[in-house]
Write a protein that holds these residues in place. Sequence first.
Motif, PDB file in Angstrom:
ATOM      1  N   ARG A   1      39.712  17.468  -0.236  1.00  0.00           N
ATOM      2  CA  ARG A   1      39.672  15.488   0.054  1.00  0.00           C
ATOM      3  C   ARG A   1      38.256  15.119  -0.589  1.00  0.00           C
ATOM      4  NH1 ARG A   1      40.599  18.578   4.243  1.00  0.00           N
ATOM      5  NH2 ARG A   1      39.230  19.891   5.850  1.00  0.00           N
ATOM      6  N   GLY A   2      38.347  14.420  -0.487  1.00  0.00           N
ATOM      7  CA  GLY A   2      36.590  13.400  -0.777  1.00  0.00           C
ATOM      8  C   GLY A   2      35.555  13.996   0.077  1.00  0.00           C
ATOM      9  N   ASN A   3      34.477  14.217   0.058  1.00  0.00           N
ATOM     10  CA  ASN A   3      33.064  14.728   0.983  1.00  0.00           C
ATOM     11  C   ASN A   3      32.381  13.678   0.290  1.00  0.00           C
ATOM     12  OD1 ASN A   3      31.306  15.978   0.224  1.00  0.00           O
ATOM     13  ND2 ASN A   3      34.094  17.601  -0.278  1.00  0.00           N
ATOM     14  N   VAL A   4      31.271  13.444   1.074  1.00  0.00           N
ATOM     15  CA  VAL A   4      29.558  12.938   0.469  1.00  0.00           C
ATOM     16  C   VAL A   4      28.444  13.496   1.753  1.00  0.00           C
ATOM     17  CG1 VAL A   4      27.942  11.227   0.959  1.00  0.00           C
ATOM     18  CG2 VAL A   4      30.511  10.819   0.112  1.00  0.00           C
ATOM     19  N   THR A   5      27.793  14.499   0.742  1.00  0.00           N
ATOM     20  CA  THR A   5      26.994  14.690   1.511  1.00  0.00           C
ATOM     21  C   THR A   5      25.510  14.120   1.955  1.00  0.00           C
ATOM     22  OG1 THR A   5      27.756  16.611   1.779  1.00  0.00           O
ATOM     23  CG2 THR A   5      25.155  16.653   2.032  1.00  0.00           C
ATOM     24  N   GLN A   6      25.312  13.670   2.616  1.00  0.00           N
ATOM     25  CA  GLN A   6      23.762  12.458   2.740  1.00  0.00           C
ATOM     26  C   GLN A   6      22.783  13.120   3.633  1.00  0.00           C
ATOM     27  OE1 GLN A   6      25.083   8.826   4.385  1.00  0.00           O
ATOM     28  NE2 GLN A   6      25.246   8.071   2.836  1.00  0.00           N
TER      29      GLN A   6
ATOM     30  N   THR B   1      27.445  15.935   6.067  1.00  0.00           N
ATOM     31  CA  THR B   1      28.123  15.687   4.839  1.00  0.00           C
ATOM     32  C   THR B   1      29.641  15.236   5.857  1.00  0.00           C
ATOM     33  OG1 THR B   1      27.908  18.223   3.485  1.00  0.00           O
ATOM     34  CG2 THR B   1      30.450  17.365   3.668  1.00  0.00           C
ATOM     35  N   PHE B   2      30.386  14.134   5.146  1.00  0.00           N
ATOM     36  CA  PHE B   2      30.671  13.160   5.913  1.00  0.00           C
ATOM     37  C   PHE B   2      32.420  13.926   5.187  1.00  0.00           C
ATOM     38  CE2 PHE B   2      26.936  11.299   6.887  1.00  0.00           C
ATOM     39  CZ  PHE B   2      27.145  11.407   8.097  1.00  0.00           C
ATOM     40  N   GLY B   3      34.046  14.309   5.504  1.00  0.00           N
ATOM     41  CA  GLY B   3      35.064  14.030   4.802  1.00  0.00           C
ATOM     42  C   GLY B   3      35.937  12.587   5.186  1.00  0.00           C
ATOM     43  N   TYR B   4      36.515  12.017   3.539  1.00  0.00           N
ATOM     44  CA  TYR B   4      37.015  11.596   4.383  1.00  0.00           C
ATOM     45  C   TYR B   4      38.488  11.082   3.363  1.00  0.00           C
ATOM     46  CZ  TYR B   4      35.195  10.448  -0.508  1.00  0.00           C
ATOM     47  OH  TYR B   4      35.295  10.544  -2.080  1.00  0.00           O
ATOM     48  N   ASP B   5      39.538  10.832   4.254  1.00  0.00           N
ATOM     49  CA  ASP B   5      40.880  10.448   3.405  1.00  0.00           C
ATOM     50  C   ASP B   5      41.602  10.018   2.902  1.00  0.00           C
ATOM     51  OD1 ASP B   5      40.838   7.771   4.617  1.00  0.00           O
ATOM     52  OD2 ASP B   5      42.227   8.774   6.557  1.00  0.00           O
ATOM     53  N   ASP B   6      42.405   9.802   1.979  1.00  0.00           N
ATOM     54  CA  ASP B   6      42.125   9.327   0.902  1.00  0.00           C
ATOM     55  C   ASP B   6      42.708   7.558   1.081  1.00  0.00           C
ATOM     56  OD1 ASP B   6      45.465   8.875   2.901  1.00  0.00           O
ATOM     57  OD2 ASP B   6      46.688   9.057   1.124  1.00  0.00           O
ATOM     58  N   ARG B   7      42.258   6.996   2.508  1.00  0.00           N
ATOM     59  CA  ARG B   7      42.023   5.844   2.643  1.00  0.00           C
ATOM     60  C   ARG B   7      40.814   5.055   2.987  1.00  0.00           C
ATOM     61  NH1 ARG B   7      44.960   3.561   7.377  1.00  0.00           N
ATOM     62  NH2 ARG B   7      43.158   5.645   8.576  1.00  0.00           N
ATOM     63  N   ARG B   8      39.798   6.515   2.536  1.00  0.00           N
ATOM     64  CA  ARG B   8      38.280   6.177   2.305  1.00  0.00           C
ATOM     65  C   ARG B   8      37.570   6.242   3.642  1.00  0.00           C
ATOM     66  NH1 ARG B   8      37.030   8.195  -2.930  1.00  0.00           N
ATOM     67  NH2 ARG B   8      37.170   6.505  -4.414  1.00  0.00           N
TER      68      ARG B   8
ATOM     69  N   ILE C   1      36.536   7.330   7.082  1.00  0.00           N
ATOM     70  CA  ILE C   1      35.435   9.213   7.545  1.00  0.00           C
ATOM     71  C   ILE C   1      36.887  10.236   8.903  1.00  0.00           C
ATOM     72  CG2 ILE C   1      33.701  10.446   8.502  1.00  0.00           C
ATOM     73  CD1 ILE C   1      32.727   8.717   5.807  1.00  0.00           C
ATOM     74  N   ARG C   2      36.784  10.988   8.363  1.00  0.00           N
ATOM     75  CA  ARG C   2      37.773  11.748   9.674  1.00  0.00           C
ATOM     76  C   ARG C   2      36.780  13.340   9.799  1.00  0.00           C
ATOM     77  NH1 ARG C   2      40.067   7.842  11.145  1.00  0.00           N
ATOM     78  NH2 ARG C   2      41.715   6.862   9.628  1.00  0.00           N
ATOM     79  N   GLU C   3      36.185  13.579   9.039  1.00  0.00           N
ATOM     80  CA  GLU C   3      35.293  14.202   9.858  1.00  0.00           C
ATOM     81  C   GLU C   3      33.648  14.443   9.396  1.00  0.00           C
ATOM     82  OE1 GLU C   3      36.848  18.465   7.646  1.00  0.00           O
ATOM     83  OE2 GLU C   3      36.645  17.104   5.813  1.00  0.00           O
ATOM     84  N   LEU C   4      32.947  15.083  10.204  1.00  0.00           N
ATOM     85  CA  LEU C   4      31.595  15.628   9.658  1.00  0.00           C
ATOM     86  C   LEU C   4      31.006  16.357   9.631  1.00  0.00           C
ATOM     87  CD1 LEU C   4      29.700  14.470  12.739  1.00  0.00           C
ATOM     88  CD2 LEU C   4      30.657  12.606  12.339  1.00  0.00           C
ATOM     89  N   PHE C   5      30.096  17.207   8.722  1.00  0.00           N
ATOM     90  CA  PHE C   5      29.306  18.664   9.473  1.00  0.00           C
ATOM     91  C   PHE C   5      28.498  18.024   9.568  1.00  0.00           C
ATOM     92  CE2 PHE C   5      33.535  19.156   7.386  1.00  0.00           C
ATOM     93  CZ  PHE C   5      34.068  19.964   7.646  1.00  0.00           C
ATOM     94  N   CYS C   6      27.288  18.988  10.300  1.00  0.00           N
ATOM     95  CA  CYS C   6      26.087  19.208   9.765  1.00  0.00           C
ATOM     96  C   CYS C   6      25.066  20.594  10.397  1.00  0.00           C
ATOM     97  CB  CYS C   6      24.797  18.907  11.515  1.00  0.00           C
ATOM     98  SG  CYS C   6      23.204  18.296  10.986  1.00  0.00           S
ATOM     99  N   ALA C   7      24.718  21.520   9.460  1.00  0.00           N
ATOM    100  CA  ALA C   7      24.293  22.402   9.852  1.00  0.00           C
ATOM    101  C   ALA C   7      22.581  22.725   9.251  1.00  0.00           C
ATOM    102  CB  ALA C   7      25.206  23.954   8.744  1.00  0.00           C
ATOM    103  N   ASP C   8      22.197  22.139   9.810  1.00  0.00           N
ATOM    104  CA  ASP C   8      20.741  22.042   9.654  1.00  0.00           C
ATOM    105  C   ASP C   8      19.657  22.796  10.693  1.00  0.00           C
ATOM    106  OD1 ASP C   8      20.422  20.719   6.958  1.00  0.00           O
ATOM    107  OD2 ASP C   8      19.760  19.151   7.438  1.00  0.00           O
ATOM    108  N   PHE C   9      20.370  23.672  11.091  1.00  0.00           N
ATOM    109  CA  PHE C   9      19.773  24.291  12.903  1.00  0.00           C
ATOM    110  C   PHE C   9      19.995  25.444  12.252  1.00  0.00           C
ATOM    111  CE2 PHE C   9      20.981  19.746  14.569  1.00  0.00           C
ATOM    112  CZ  PHE C   9      19.225  19.363  14.549  1.00  0.00           C
TER     113      PHE C   9
END
Length: 105
Positions: A10-15, A32-39, A41-49
């Motif tokens: 699936r598509g994702n964008v890291t910002q 990182t934000f993951g998105y579905d085929d309808r664009r 947002i369906r998930e997010l990840f943060c590992a900056d700690f």
Amino acid sequence: MTRTALPGRRGNVTQRVTHTWVNGKEQHLLVTFGYDDRRKIRELFCADFKEGNDMHTLIGDACVAISLLLQHGHSAQDVSNKMAPAPQSLLKTMVDAAITLEKDL
């Protein structure tokens, strides 16, 4: 609501997202934000700690919980509206970034 399973690919964008703490100090996070085929947002990840500390575990678990809400049909705006408006939490900053990103997808 039933959970909508995301496809294996699936598509994702890291910002870079900037959060301002109550004391005025800024913290820059890579989210990182993951998105579905309808664009949507369906998930997010943060590992900056630092791995192994309490904040790493807390933010990781919170991202899972928010992702599950998004996959069960709640919009990022719905989630943000339920969070305390002030002082703004780190999680609300990430969810609000998802709202802004979704408008640009």
